[in-house]
Design an enzyme around this catalytic site. Structure first.
Site, PDB file in Angstrom:
ATOM      1  CE1 TYR A 192      84.237  -9.019  75.820  1.00  0.00           C
ATOM      2  CE2 TYR A 192      82.836  -9.602  73.970  1.00  0.00           C
ATOM      3  CZ  TYR A 192      83.675  -8.709  74.594  1.00  0.00           C
ATOM      4  OH  TYR A 192      83.949  -7.503  73.995  1.00  0.00           O
ATOM      5  N   GLY A 193      82.705 -14.898  78.639  1.00  0.00           N
ATOM      6  CA  GLY A 193      81.835 -15.860  79.336  1.00  0.00           C
ATOM      7  C   GLY A 193      81.821 -15.688  80.843  1.00  0.00           C
TER       8      GLY A 193
ATOM      9  CD  GLU B 108      92.021 -16.391  72.835  1.00  0.00           C
ATOM     10  OE1 GLU B 108      93.096 -15.806  72.633  1.00  0.00           O
ATOM     11  OE2 GLU B 108      90.933 -16.028  72.332  1.00  0.00           O
TER      12      GLU B 108
ATOM     13  CG  ASP C   8      85.182 -13.946  69.735  1.00  0.00           C
ATOM     14  OD1 ASP C   8      84.213 -13.910  70.516  1.00  0.00           O
ATOM     15  OD2 ASP C   8      86.037 -14.866  69.769  1.00  0.00           O
ATOM     16  CB  SER C   9      85.933 -12.184  73.860  1.00  0.00           C
ATOM     17  OG  SER C   9      86.008 -13.572  73.563  1.00  0.00           O
TER      18      SER C   9
ATOM     19  CB  CYS D  69      81.854 -21.091  72.637  1.00  0.00           C
ATOM     20  SG  CYS D  69      83.320 -20.057  72.844  1.00  0.00           S
ATOM     21  CB  THR D  70      83.084 -18.297  67.707  1.00  0.00           C
ATOM     22  OG1 THR D  70      83.497 -17.331  68.684  1.00  0.00           O
ATOM     23  CG2 THR D  70      81.701 -17.960  67.199  1.00  0.00           C
ATOM     24  CG  HIS D  71      87.340 -19.103  71.716  1.00  0.00           C
ATOM     25  ND1 HIS D  71      86.553 -17.981  71.776  1.00  0.00           N
ATOM     26  CD2 HIS D  71      88.620 -18.673  71.907  1.00  0.00           C
ATOM     27  CE1 HIS D  71      87.319 -16.915  71.995  1.00  0.00           C
ATOM     28  NE2 HIS D  71      88.572 -17.311  72.083  1.00  0.00           N
TER      29      HIS D  71
ATOM     30  CB  CYS E 292      81.220 -13.404  70.404  1.00  0.00           C
ATOM     31  SG  CYS E 292      81.213 -13.640  72.182  1.00  0.00           S
ATOM     32  CG  ASN E 293      77.736 -18.841  70.061  1.00  0.00           C
ATOM     33  OD1 ASN E 293      76.764 -19.358  69.539  1.00  0.00           O
ATOM     34  ND2 ASN E 293      78.958 -18.993  69.560  1.00  0.00           N
ATOM     35  CB  THR E 294      79.455 -14.978  75.283  1.00  0.00           C
ATOM     36  OG1 THR E 294      80.023 -16.288  75.221  1.00  0.00           O
ATOM     37  CG2 THR E 294      79.260 -14.566  76.726  1.00  0.00           C
TER      38      THR E 294
HETATM   39  N1  DGL Z   1      84.007 -16.808  71.443  1.00  0.00           N
HETATM   40  C1  DGL Z   1      83.019 -16.451  72.372  1.00  0.00           C
HETATM   41  C2  DGL Z   1      81.695 -17.130  72.207  1.00  0.00           C
HETATM   42  O1  DGL Z   1      81.347 -17.513  71.114  1.00  0.00           O
HETATM   43  C3  DGL Z   1      83.385 -15.970  73.763  1.00  0.00           C
HETATM   44  C4  DGL Z   1      84.394 -16.694  74.570  1.00  0.00           C
HETATM   45  C5  DGL Z   1      84.728 -15.935  75.834  1.00  0.00           C
HETATM   46  O2  DGL Z   1      85.343 -14.864  75.715  1.00  0.00           O
HETATM   47  O3  DGL Z   1      84.357 -16.388  76.937  1.00  0.00           O
HETATM   48  O4  DGL Z   1      80.934 -17.259  73.115  1.00  0.00           O
END
Ligand code: DGL
Length: 277
Positions: free
Chosen positions: A55-56, A165, A23-24, A196-198, A87-89
């Site tokens: 990453y977004g 985070e 992931d990011s 988003c996995t966060h 990571c979905n992004t």
């Molecule tokens: N955890 C990520 C996702 O699922 C990316 C979050 C990010 O870095 O913007 O999209």
């Protein structure tokens, strides 16, 4: 005698076959939790590209080169049986490039639009993701294919990614900021997809804000089932893992000791630096 024993132990360490979760930032740990719940004996390497976080907010071509670069360099140095892009992004853009490049299975995480369309009674769904994910053709395709009868209200938020985070570094979640982010969904939708996995890291707080009448879902468990299925198909035996899981970052980590404390509770050794790519 001593040197022979050391050599034996070394061999054992090298032979560890690991699942790489990428992931990011710390978001992929929400997927890690589901995977270890389902496969407690599987060794995991967790890698995050904090040098290019978030990453977004990243341009597509840069995102492709960051993910392919970091994942391939880790696969070159470690015995990886399967990669999870947690990571979905990244998954909604980079999966075809990675699958072209690697000879091992690559599992991606994409928004759980399909189950949400089934669960929703009002056919009004919320998608909470990053600003990049809510603009992706892949996401629109998911909605067209699996939720054609639904109104999908999309909200993209990097602030919420940052809150995930911070929570993993022991900070309290600011409920009034959370309320503002979720305001477009309140009273409008009966199901929210955490795309988003966060965000599953903040699920309790999100559920508290949106109330009981709104379901909050994510893809974590489905991904863990897919990983378990693939590992079994490959004929790999999950072995009893005496080694701590390992974690690699692409840059020095903000508030590293607070994060290491949390990671240690999850079974990881302290953060190491990823190979350069
Ligand atoms: N955890 C990520 C996702 O699922 C990316 C979050 C990010 O870095 O913007 O999209």
């Amino acid at each position: 005698m001593r040197s022979i024993m050391t050599a034996k132990i070394m061999t054992k360490v090298i032979n560890v076959k690991s699942v790489l979760i990428f992931d990011s930032g710390v978001g992929g740990l929400s997927v890690y939790r589901e995977i270890t719940k389902m496969m407690p004996e599987q060794h995991v390497i967790y890698a995050f590209d904090n040098a290019a976080f978030p990453y977004g907010e990243l341009k597509d071509d840069l995102l492709v080169s960051r993910v392919t670069g970091m994942v391939s360099s880790i696969c070159a140095e470690h015995d990886i049986s399967l990669v999870v892009i947690a990571c979905n992004t990244a998954s909604t853009l980079v999966l075809p490039y990675l699958r072209d490049m690697l000879s091992i299975p690559v599992v991606g995480v994409v928004p759980a639009i399909k189950p949400a369309a089934v669960l929703s009674k009002t056919k009004n769904i919320g998608l909470l993701a990053t600003p990049a994910t809510i603009k992706r053709p892949y996401t629109f395709q998911l909605v067209n294919d699996f939720a054609p009868d639904c109104d999908v209200n999309m909200v993209g938020s990097t602030e919420l990614v940052q809150m995930g985070e911070s929570k993993l570094r022991g900070k309290l979640v600011n409920k009034s900021i959370l309320k503002d982010i979720l305001a477009p969904f309140i009273g409008q939708v009966d199901c929210i997809v955490l795309g988003c996995t966060h965000f599953p890291l903040l699920k309790e707080e999100i559920e508290e804000v949106v109330g009981k009448d709104c379901r909050v879902i994510d893809s974590g468990e489905a991904i863990a089932s897919r990983v378990a299925e693939l590992i079994k198909e490959e004929g790999q035996k999950a072995f009893f893992n005496k080694h701590k899981h390992r974690v690699f970052s692409s840059a020095p980590v903000k508030e590293e000791s607070a994060l290491n404390q949390e990671l240690s509770l999850l079974g990881f050794s302290p953060i190491e630096r990823a190979p350069t790519f």
